[in-house]
Design a protein around this motif. Structure first.
Motif, PDB file in Angstrom:
ATOM      1  N   PHE A 215       0.800  -1.219   0.000  1.00 25.10           N
ATOM      2  CA  PHE A 215       0.000   0.000   0.000  1.00 25.10           C
ATOM      3  C   PHE A 215       0.839   1.279   0.000  1.00 25.10           C
ATOM      4  CE2 PHE A 215       0.832  -0.905   4.432  1.00 25.10           C
ATOM      5  CZ  PHE A 215       1.050   0.343   4.997  1.00 25.10           C
ATOM      6  N   ALA A 216       2.032   1.247   0.603  1.00 25.69           N
ATOM      7  CA  ALA A 216       2.820   2.468   0.760  1.00 25.69           C
ATOM      8  C   ALA A 216       3.532   2.889  -0.522  1.00 25.69           C
ATOM      9  CB  ALA A 216       3.833   2.297   1.885  1.00 25.69           C
ATOM     10  N   ASN A 217       3.775   1.963  -1.451  1.00 20.72           N
ATOM     11  CA  ASN A 217       4.525   2.333  -2.653  1.00 20.72           C
ATOM     12  C   ASN A 217       3.819   1.954  -3.942  1.00 20.72           C
ATOM     13  OD1 ASN A 217       4.840  -0.416  -2.704  1.00 20.72           O
ATOM     14  ND2 ASN A 217       7.070  -0.407  -2.595  1.00 20.72           N
ATOM     15  N   SER A 218       2.541   1.594  -3.869  1.00 17.10           N
ATOM     16  CA  SER A 218       1.845   1.190  -5.093  1.00 17.10           C
ATOM     17  C   SER A 218       1.708   2.354  -6.065  1.00 17.10           C
ATOM     18  CB  SER A 218       0.459   0.619  -4.746  1.00 17.10           C
ATOM     19  OG  SER A 218      -0.305   1.572  -4.041  1.00 17.10           O
ATOM     20  N   GLU A 219       1.471   3.557  -5.549  1.00 18.04           N
ATOM     21  CA  GLU A 219       1.355   4.718  -6.432  1.00 18.04           C
ATOM     22  C   GLU A 219       2.694   5.052  -7.082  1.00 18.04           C
ATOM     23  OE1 GLU A 219      -0.406   8.112  -4.663  1.00 18.04           O
ATOM     24  OE2 GLU A 219      -2.279   7.096  -4.128  1.00 18.04           O
ATOM     25  N   SER A 220       3.761   4.988  -6.317  1.00 13.89           N
ATOM     26  CA  SER A 220       5.074   5.262  -6.902  1.00 13.89           C
ATOM     27  C   SER A 220       5.433   4.207  -7.947  1.00 13.89           C
ATOM     28  CB  SER A 220       6.141   5.313  -5.807  1.00 13.89           C
ATOM     29  OG  SER A 220       6.283   4.051  -5.178  1.00 13.89           O
ATOM     30  N   TYR A 221       4.936   2.975  -7.739  1.00 17.10           N
ATOM     31  CA  TYR A 221       5.196   1.912  -8.711  1.00 17.10           C
ATOM     32  C   TYR A 221       4.558   2.244 -10.059  1.00 17.10           C
ATOM     33  CZ  TYR A 221       5.569  -2.782 -10.703  1.00 17.10           C
ATOM     34  OH  TYR A 221       5.860  -3.848 -11.518  1.00 17.10           O
ATOM     35  N   THR A 222       3.276   2.621 -10.038  1.00 17.78           N
ATOM     36  CA  THR A 222       2.599   2.953 -11.295  1.00 17.78           C
ATOM     37  C   THR A 222       3.191   4.207 -11.924  1.00 17.78           C
ATOM     38  OG1 THR A 222       0.901   4.113 -10.005  1.00 17.78           O
ATOM     39  CG2 THR A 222       0.447   1.840 -10.634  1.00 17.78           C
TER      40      THR A 222
ATOM     41  N   PHE B 277       7.116  -9.598  -0.996  1.00 11.70           N
ATOM     42  CA  PHE B 277       5.701  -9.822  -0.721  1.00 11.70           C
ATOM     43  C   PHE B 277       4.868  -8.793  -1.469  1.00 11.70           C
ATOM     44  CE2 PHE B 277       6.829  -6.603   2.370  1.00 11.70           C
ATOM     45  CZ  PHE B 277       5.706  -5.777   2.426  1.00 11.70           C
ATOM     46  N   VAL B 278       3.606  -9.122  -1.637  1.00 13.55           N
ATOM     47  CA  VAL B 278       2.616  -8.241  -2.257  1.00 13.55           C
ATOM     48  C   VAL B 278       1.368  -8.285  -1.391  1.00 13.55           C
ATOM     49  CG1 VAL B 278       1.209  -7.786  -4.297  1.00 13.55           C
ATOM     50  CG2 VAL B 278       3.519  -8.676  -4.570  1.00 13.55           C
ATOM     51  N   ASP B 279       0.845  -7.101  -1.009  1.00 17.55           N
ATOM     52  CA  ASP B 279      -0.384  -7.097  -0.227  1.00 17.55           C
ATOM     53  C   ASP B 279      -1.587  -6.898  -1.141  1.00 17.55           C
ATOM     54  OD1 ASP B 279      -0.305  -4.450  -0.905  1.00 17.55           O
ATOM     55  OD2 ASP B 279      -0.487  -3.675   1.140  1.00 17.55           O
ATOM     56  N   SER B 280      -2.769  -6.750  -0.561  1.00 19.33           N
ATOM     57  CA  SER B 280      -3.995  -6.664  -1.357  1.00 19.33           C
ATOM     58  C   SER B 280      -3.996  -5.426  -2.248  1.00 19.33           C
ATOM     59  CB  SER B 280      -5.218  -6.649  -0.436  1.00 19.33           C
ATOM     60  OG  SER B 280      -5.159  -5.553   0.461  1.00 19.33           O
ATOM     61  N   VAL B 281      -3.464  -4.303  -1.744  1.00 20.13           N
ATOM     62  CA  VAL B 281      -3.397  -3.087  -2.559  1.00 20.13           C
ATOM     63  C   VAL B 281      -2.449  -3.290  -3.733  1.00 20.13           C
ATOM     64  CG1 VAL B 281      -2.812  -0.639  -2.533  1.00 20.13           C
ATOM     65  CG2 VAL B 281      -3.938  -1.654  -0.557  1.00 20.13           C
TER      66      VAL B 281
ATOM     67  N   LEU C  45      -1.563  -4.395  -9.620  1.00 20.24           N
ATOM     68  CA  LEU C  45      -1.128  -5.266 -10.716  1.00 20.24           C
ATOM     69  C   LEU C  45      -2.290  -5.635 -11.627  1.00 20.24           C
ATOM     70  CD1 LEU C  45       1.352  -7.728  -8.968  1.00 20.24           C
ATOM     71  CD2 LEU C  45       1.898  -5.859 -10.524  1.00 20.24           C
ATOM     72  N   LYS C  46      -3.427  -5.888 -11.012  1.00 21.75           N
ATOM     73  CA  LYS C  46      -4.592  -6.288 -11.806  1.00 21.75           C
ATOM     74  C   LYS C  46      -5.071  -5.146 -12.688  1.00 21.75           C
ATOM     75  CE  LYS C  46      -8.130  -9.710 -11.103  1.00 21.75           C
ATOM     76  NZ  LYS C  46      -8.787 -10.575 -10.099  1.00 21.75           N
ATOM     77  N   SER C  47      -5.018  -3.917 -12.147  1.00 19.83           N
ATOM     78  CA  SER C  47      -5.417  -2.767 -12.963  1.00 19.83           C
ATOM     79  C   SER C  47      -4.453  -2.563 -14.118  1.00 19.83           C
ATOM     80  CB  SER C  47      -5.475  -1.510 -12.090  1.00 19.83           C
ATOM     81  OG  SER C  47      -4.188  -1.158 -11.632  1.00 19.83           O
TER      82      SER C  47
ATOM     83  N   ASN D 207       2.365 -17.500  -4.268  1.00 21.12           N
ATOM     84  CA  ASN D 207       1.460 -18.047  -3.251  1.00 21.12           C
ATOM     85  C   ASN D 207       0.632 -16.953  -2.596  1.00 21.12           C
ATOM     86  OD1 ASN D 207       2.534 -20.586  -3.747  1.00 21.12           O
ATOM     87  ND2 ASN D 207       4.065 -20.418  -2.129  1.00 21.12           N
ATOM     88  N   GLU D 208       1.236 -15.784  -2.368  1.00 23.01           N
ATOM     89  CA  GLU D 208       0.487 -14.671  -1.789  1.00 23.01           C
ATOM     90  C   GLU D 208      -0.585 -14.180  -2.744  1.00 23.01           C
ATOM     91  OE1 GLU D 208       3.143 -11.627  -0.573  1.00 23.01           O
ATOM     92  OE2 GLU D 208       3.961 -12.751   1.129  1.00 23.01           O
ATOM     93  N   LEU D 209      -0.252 -14.096  -4.027  1.00 26.45           N
ATOM     94  CA  LEU D 209      -1.251 -13.670  -5.009  1.00 26.45           C
ATOM     95  C   LEU D 209      -2.403 -14.661  -5.105  1.00 26.45           C
ATOM     96  CD1 LEU D 209       1.023 -12.298  -7.872  1.00 26.45           C
ATOM     97  CD2 LEU D 209      -0.354 -10.991  -6.259  1.00 26.45           C
ATOM     98  N   THR D 210      -2.084 -15.932  -4.939  1.00 32.77           N
ATOM     99  CA  THR D 210      -3.147 -16.942  -4.939  1.00 32.77           C
ATOM    100  C   THR D 210      -4.088 -16.730  -3.761  1.00 32.77           C
ATOM    101  OG1 THR D 210      -1.656 -18.527  -5.995  1.00 32.77           O
ATOM    102  CG2 THR D 210      -3.629 -19.415  -4.924  1.00 32.77           C
ATOM    103  N   ARG D 211      -3.539 -16.469  -2.587  1.00 33.32           N
ATOM    104  CA  ARG D 211      -4.382 -16.224  -1.409  1.00 33.32           C
ATOM    105  C   ARG D 211      -5.196 -14.950  -1.549  1.00 33.32           C
ATOM    106  NH1 ARG D 211       0.301 -18.169   1.313  1.00 33.32           N
ATOM    107  NH2 ARG D 211       1.020 -16.024   1.651  1.00 33.32           N
ATOM    108  N   LEU D 212      -4.687 -13.983  -2.318  1.00 33.67           N
ATOM    109  CA  LEU D 212      -5.396 -12.717  -2.501  1.00 33.67           C
ATOM    110  C   LEU D 212      -6.391 -12.769  -3.655  1.00 33.67           C
ATOM    111  CD1 LEU D 212      -2.349 -10.297  -2.017  1.00 33.67           C
ATOM    112  CD2 LEU D 212      -4.261 -10.610  -0.441  1.00 33.67           C
ATOM    113  N   SER D 213      -6.626 -13.973  -4.210  1.00 30.51           N
ATOM    114  CA  SER D 213      -7.578 -14.166  -5.322  1.00 30.51           C
ATOM    115  C   SER D 213      -7.206 -13.305  -6.522  1.00 30.51           C
ATOM    116  CB  SER D 213      -9.010 -13.848  -4.863  1.00 30.51           C
ATOM    117  OG  SER D 213      -9.371 -14.648  -3.764  1.00 30.51           O
ATOM    118  N   PHE D 214      -5.922 -13.251  -6.818  1.00 35.19           N
ATOM    119  CA  PHE D 214      -5.445 -12.457  -7.939  1.00 35.19           C
ATOM    120  C   PHE D 214      -5.791 -13.113  -9.277  1.00 35.19           C
ATOM    121  CE2 PHE D 214      -1.939 -11.565 -10.956  1.00 35.19           C
ATOM    122  CZ  PHE D 214      -2.065 -10.183 -11.056  1.00 35.19           C
ATOM    123  N   PHE D 215      -5.769 -14.432  -9.313  1.00 32.64           N
ATOM    124  CA  PHE D 215      -5.982 -15.150 -10.571  1.00 32.64           C
ATOM    125  C   PHE D 215      -7.469 -15.388 -10.806  1.00 32.64           C
ATOM    126  CE2 PHE D 215      -1.833 -16.481  -8.899  1.00 32.64           C
ATOM    127  CZ  PHE D 215      -1.020 -16.032  -9.932  1.00 32.64           C
ATOM    128  N   ASP D 216      -7.900 -15.138 -12.043  1.00 34.51           N
ATOM    129  CA  ASP D 216      -9.283 -15.398 -12.444  1.00 34.51           C
ATOM    130  C   ASP D 216      -9.280 -15.679 -13.940  1.00 34.51           C
ATOM    131  OD1 ASP D 216      -8.896 -12.913 -13.595  1.00 34.51           O
ATOM    132  OD2 ASP D 216     -10.043 -11.838 -12.061  1.00 34.51           O
TER     133      ASP D 216
END
Length: 707
Positions: free
Chosen positions: A533-540, A617-621, A626-628, A665-674
């Motif tokens: 969450f703290a660096n997602s904006e800087s990433y984009t 690691f990757v959190d929900s934010v 990534l999904k966007s 594995n973290e992305l799998t737990r966060l339901s990233f894949f569809d």
């Protein structure tokens, strides 16, 4: 020897390897691998397994709790005995004057420094895992204890300008010292309990938060505190002792205000002792390899000083303060004052953590040098037992002494077997000289300036905060600042565009090396920090800057275009080619401002690869970010290739992730894949992703040519 090294170097340069395999994405790879079957245990089964006992398990636990049972039966007498005896005598001789001197720092009578130099050392022999550190009194911990004791029992209880022949004042001093001893003993009792609890809960990792720059800055500030507190003894000046914020400033001001009352006799003898001690340390350092044992200059100076004091009657003739009579024997056990715990609880936590960090850092240095392992959790338990049990015998908080540990190791000590073993201005001289190593740490400023500005900032903050706010608040401030630097580093990672070293599967920063080249139409974007969450904006933002793909702007433009041309798209029932051509034409009809927001003018890009191998690691934010990116990247990449109409019309632009397993594995737990984001977009290496993009681009170009 030189020819052999040259031959090995030439072999390294000429060796090659060739691997032929399919291009693996995560979906294909998982289809060929078979996961090990693991039956998850219920909570009841886990508890039952942990409570299950066998003779082997019981023996292992016993050895881990009482390490001496493991190494003492195997003690090599012929090899270790002589070295341990010499080391024990040398360390013990050094321990005696330091115990007396550091008791002054702890604001208790000198004899309690001797108690603290005996009981904890004896206990550590049974429960400690280090073979070389010297447990006992230490300047920094003694200073912290003294600060708490003075705060709880201030000098204002008695008149400052006292007459030592007055019985009433003497009784007041006795009452003050008794109360300060109660505070120091209760502090040891509480810090021992805290260390025991942390050790039993396996919290030995807490020491990692006290980084080396922080500890060195903190101990340097503590050295300044100690030095200023001893000035009044060296000069023979009567002043109050201060604690808390700005105590250093108040102490210096108090000494300067009474500098005209300096006792010349005390100053001359004190400076003489300092010179002798420095000469002795220099001789020990220069002739370290030639001397069988270090010259015990501290005990020699104590003996000489005591003799001079008695012979010249310095106490009566020149009004020089003396320690006085030291009680013989040991005191009977007594229970610490439990009522003091609420007032000193926070201080006990700080002392427990600092004491442990000092001990474990020195223990790790010696363990690495001599090739054995230490257990951080057991070290916590050992220190906790030393402080807890020692408090019942009137000892104050202890830890590892740097100077004595170096003497113990350098004189040939192999184990803890034989480690058990004045004038006020003289003791002040001993304290000041032993601060020499800590004052050398001011050289860290130049070192960290060259190596790391962030670590320099941690050192400076730890030093300044501990100097002016006091050791307790300074430590908390330094730890908080160190945490902030970690957040800062993750919020300000380095972003790179990678390219290939020709004819290899190695990818490096294109801005760093001239030989590194990008693949035409492929952008490889790498961030060296976790995505949360703290660096997602800087990433984009960095993604937009480095590649020209702005997911947010693209998504907004896409929605605007869809809304504007929705009716036309609904009416279009013709063939797919005609519908797509109409959509492209409608986009080309946009205003220049809309096209500029839609995608920045960049060289043709048909594929974007996000390298996540450095990511922990990757959190929900981060997953949503990534999904966007994934949802809009096809749209943006296709139209970034304009005006090449056929390439814009090709099936799909390529988008890939290069991940490590824990992140997946973290992305799998966060339901990233569809259905829209599948595992076929994941690759285990950058080269696999690049080859897949090339294959996709060629097949897309072939489809366009067929149209």
């Amino acid at each position: 020897m030189e020819h052999l090294q040259e031959h090995e170097a030439s072999l390294e340069q000429t060796q090659r390897y060739c691997v032929q395999r399919p291009i693996y994405n995560e979906e294909l790879l998982q289809g060929q691998l078979h996961r090990r079957e693991r039956t998850p245990q219920t909570l009841r089964q886990k508890i039952a397994h942990s409570c299950r006992c066998s003779s082997k398990k019981a023996k292992s636990h016993l050895y881990s709790c009482i390490p001496i049972l493991k190494w003492l039966p195997r003690y090599p007498v012929k090899e270790y005995l002589l070295g341990d005896i010499i080391s024990g005598i040398s360390t013990g001789v050094m321990q005696l004057p330091q115990g007396l001197a550091y008791a002054l720092l702890a604001a208790v009578p000198p004899v309690f420094g001797l108690y603290s130099s005996f009981y904890p050392v004896f206990l550590y022999t049974f429960f400690g895992t280090s073979k070389h550190i010297s447990i006992g009194t230490f300047a920094v911990i003694s200073m912290m204890v003294g600060g708490v004791a003075v705060r709880e029992v201030p000098d204002e209880m008695i008149p400052v300008g006292y007459n030592s022949t007055n019985v009433t004042d003497s009784l007041d001093f006795d009452a003050r010292d008794t109360k300060r001893v109660q505070v120091a003993v209760t502090l040891a009792f509480l810090s021992g309990i805290i260390q025991l609890c942390l050790g039993l809960l396996r919290f030995g990792f807490v020491a990692i938060y006290l980084t080396e720059p922080l500890v060195r800055g903190f101990t340097t500030a503590a050295a300044v505190h100690v030095f200023t507190s001893q000035l009044k003894y060296l000069l023979g000046i009567k002043t109050s002792r201060y604690s808390g914020p700005l105590s250093v400033v108040y102490s210096i001001a108090a000494v300067l205000s009474k500098i005209t009352t300096t006792n010349i006799a005390a100053l001359i003898v004190g400076l003489t002792c300092i010179v002798l001690l420095l000469i002795g340390k220099e001789i020990n350092l220069r002739f370290k390899k030639k001397l069988p044992v270090p010259i015990p200059m501290e005990i020699i100076v104590v003996i000489i000083g005591t003799g001079v004091s008695a012979g010249m009657n310095l106490s009566e003739s020149y009004r020089v303060d003396v320690v006085g009579n030291i009680p013989q024997g040991l005191r009977a056990p007594a229970v610490p004052d439990i009522q003091l715990i609420p007032a000193i609880f926070v201080d006990a936590i700080a002392i427990a953590i600092v004491g442990f960090s000092m001990a474990v850092s020195m223990a790790k240095i010696f363990a690495l040098k001599h090739g054995y392992a230490i257990d951080g959790n057991q070290e916590l338990i050992a220190l906790g037992i030393c402080n807890f049990v020692g408090s019942f015998f009137q000892s104050f908080s202890i830890t590892c002494s740097m100077s004595r540990s170096l003497v113990q190791e350098s004189t040939g000590g192999k184990t803890q077997v034989f480690v058990c073993g004045a004038l006020k201005f003289l003791l002040a001289a001993i304290v000041m000289v032993n601060l020499k190593g800590m004052f050398k740490q001011f050289g860290d400023i130049a070192h960290f300036w060259r190596t790391s500005k962030i670590e320099l900032a941690i050192w400076v903050v730890a030093f300044v905060a501990s100097l002016f706010l006091g050791l307790d608040y300074g430590l908390l401030t330094a730890v908080a600042f160190a945490m902030i630097t970690v957040i800062y580093r993750t919020q300000s990672p380095q972003y790179r565009i990678l390219g290939q070293i020709p004819d290899t599967d190695i990818y490096c920063d294109v801005e760093e090396y001239e030989e590194v080249k990008e693949y035409p139409g492929i952008k490889i974007f790498q961030a060296n920090a976790s995505l949360y969450f703290a660096n997602s904006e800087s990433y984009t933002s960095a993604l937009k800057k480095k590649t020209g793909v702005d997911p947010c702007a693209v998504l907004a433009a896409r929605r605007k275009a869809q809304k504007r041309h929705g009716r036309e798209i609904k009416k279009a029932n013709a063939l797919r080619k005609q519908a797509v051509l109409k959509l492209v034409n409608s986009v080309q009809d946009m205003s220049p401002d809309e096209q500029e927001r839609f995608v920045e003018p960049k060289p043709n890009i048909h594929s974007l690869i996000l390298d996540f191998t450095p990511v922990n690691f990757v959190d929900s934010v981060g997953a949503k970010t990534l999904k966007s990116v994934k949802q809009v990247v096809h749209f943006s990449l296709s139209y970034s290739c304009l005006p090449s109409l056929y390439l814009g019309l090709c099936a799909d632009a390529m988008f890939g992730f290069c991940f490590v397993a824990p992140v997946m594995n973290e992305l799998t737990r966060l339901s990233f894949f569809d259905n829209t984001v599948t595992r076929e977009w994941l690759f285990h290496s950058i080269h696999d992703a690049v080859l897949a993009c090339q294959v996709k681009a060629r097949s897309g170009s072939q489809a366009d040519s067929d149209l």
